[in-house]
Design a protein around this motif. Structure first.
Motif, short mmCIF file in Angstrom:
data_model
loop_
_atom_site.label_atom_id
_atom_site.label_comp_id
_atom_site.label_asym_id
_atom_site.label_seq_id
_atom_site.Cartn_x
_atom_site.Cartn_y
_atom_site.Cartn_z
N ASP A 163 -2.44 -8.68 -6.03
CA ASP A 163 -3.81 -8.81 -6.50
C ASP A 163 -4.73 -8.36 -5.37
O ASP A 163 -4.78 -9.01 -4.31
N GLU A 165 -7.78 -8.47 -4.92
CA GLU A 165 -8.91 -9.33 -4.54
C GLU A 165 -8.47 -10.63 -3.87
O GLU A 165 -9.01 -11.04 -2.85
N THR A 166 -7.46 -11.28 -4.45
CA THR A 166 -7.04 -12.58 -3.88
C THR A 166 -5.93 -12.42 -2.85
O THR A 166 -5.57 -13.39 -2.17
N HIS A 167 -5.38 -11.23 -2.76
CA HIS A 167 -4.31 -10.94 -1.81
C HIS A 167 -3.06 -11.77 -2.08
O HIS A 167 -2.33 -12.13 -1.16
N THR A 168 -2.80 -12.09 -3.32
CA THR A 168 -1.57 -12.80 -3.66
C THR A 168 -0.60 -11.83 -4.29
O THR A 168 -1.00 -10.86 -4.94
N SER A 171 3.32 -14.20 -9.14
CA SER A 171 3.10 -15.63 -9.27
C SER A 171 4.19 -16.38 -8.52
O SER A 171 5.36 -16.06 -8.63
N ILE A 175 1.20 -15.97 -0.25
CA ILE A 175 0.03 -15.11 -0.13
C ILE A 175 0.28 -14.09 0.97
O ILE A 175 0.79 -14.41 2.04
N ASN A 177 -1.30 -12.11 3.61
CA ASN A 177 -2.52 -11.92 4.38
C ASN A 177 -2.37 -10.74 5.31
O ASN A 177 -1.26 -10.33 5.63
N SER A 188 -1.19 -2.55 -6.38
CA SER A 188 -2.10 -3.52 -7.00
C SER A 188 -1.90 -3.48 -8.51
O SER A 188 -1.50 -2.47 -9.08
N ASP A 240 -6.56 1.26 -4.71
CA ASP A 240 -6.46 0.18 -3.72
C ASP A 240 -5.54 0.58 -2.57
O ASP A 240 -4.34 0.77 -2.76
#
Ligand SMILES: NC(=O)c1ccc[n+]([C@@H]2O[C@H](COP(=O)([O-])OP(=O)(O)OC[C@H]3O[C@@H](n4cnc5c(N)ncnc54)[C@H](O)[C@@H]3O)[C@@H](O)[C@H]2O)c1
Length: 251
Positions: A163, A165-168, A171, A175, A177, A188, A240
């Motif tokens: 993702d 935007e959330t950098h995850t 599921s 995360i 980072n 993405s 992205d």
């Protein structure tokens, strides 16, 4: 175009729907119920009669259905599901099918030790992992149909989704980072979904053959895999940039 999506209720489905809605008429289907403002049919991909009925009036079939671990169901969905989809395409004169799977449908364990510019046209070596093997069988079933029928199959292969935007990532996964390694085949969700638009837009006559495989991920510093074919033939341009996630953490 009128587009049937099999397995539309998974992780990738909503992203693909967002990328295609407004430009195409979508008929979403899944074995599970799905809340949507588009047409929805409950379809078990392993049931040939249901798949044939769902494909009526469609121009394209996109296959997002997958079952990863259960031995019987994995074959039923990943391999037999492709057979059913191709029979349905023949039955309804559908000439464009977009199939999906993980990259190791092609570049499985025996490629792990190679680390530079692996493309989607290497000899397929999925290994014996049930998910990869059954998806690989499904892909081969699709290819064999294109030998005998005027149907084009575009196989879009993925691995890790991020993702932007959330950098995850996926599921349940940690995360990602900045400062942590990234799988050298990460894309993405939005860019992955855009590849479906490209696969719908591309002129079928411009494809090298009726069965073509594409690796879908942006340029990444490691260059273990190559997306050159996807850019060149599908005109796919990832938005992205994920380089920032690549750098090693300072200890
Ligand atoms: N999510 C990932 O990390 C990932 C990575 C690489 C490749 N892929 C590929 O992308 C495609 C989409 O994967 P996803 O992540 O959305 O998978 P998912 O597991 O999230 O969703 C799969 C969907 O298939 C449906 N399904 C299962 N059995 C079915 C059946 N018998 N008939 C109809 N539908 C059935 C499920 O209900 C589900 O909605 C698959 O081809 C998968 O191999 C996914």
């Amino acid at each position: 175009m009128n587009v049937l999506i099999l397995g539309a209720n998974g992780e990738l489905g909503p992203h693909v729907v967002r990328a295609l809605e407004g430009r195409h008429r979508l008929r979403l289907s899944d074995i599970n119920e799905l809340e949507t403002r588009h047409e929805y049919l409950k379809v078990d991909a392993s049931d040939i009669d249901q798949v044939i009925a769902a494909a009526d009036g469609m121009d394209v079939i996109i296959n997002l259905s997958v079952l990863r671990k259960d031995r019987r169901l994995a074959f039923d969905v990943n391999a037999r599901g492709c057979y059913n989809m191709m029979v349905a395409a023949v039955e309804h004169g559908i000439d464009r099918v977009i199939n999906t799977g993980p990259f190791y449908v092609v570049a499985g364990p025996t490629y792990e030790r190679f680390d530079h510019m692996i493309g989607p046209d290497v000899p397929h070596q999925p290994g014996t992992y049930l998910y990869a093997l059954t998806k690989s069988l499904g892909q081969e079933i699709c290819r064999v149909f294109t030998d005998s029928h005027d149907i084009h199959v575009l196989d879009l292969l993925f691995y890790m989704f991020l993702d932007a935007e959330t950098h995850t990532v996926e599921s349940g996964s940690p995360i990602a980072n900045i400062g942590h390694d990234l799988v050298p085949y990460t894309v993405s969700w939005g860019d992955a979904a855009d590849a479906f638009g490209c696969a719908l837009d591309v002129e079928l006559d411009s494809l090298p053959s009726r069965s073509e495989v594409f690796f879908v991920f942006p340029d990444l510093p490691h260059q273990k895999f190559s997306n050159e074919k996807t850019r060149r033939i599908l005109g796919w341009e990832p938005k992205d940039k994920l380089d920032q996630f690549w750098k090693k953490a300072k200890s």
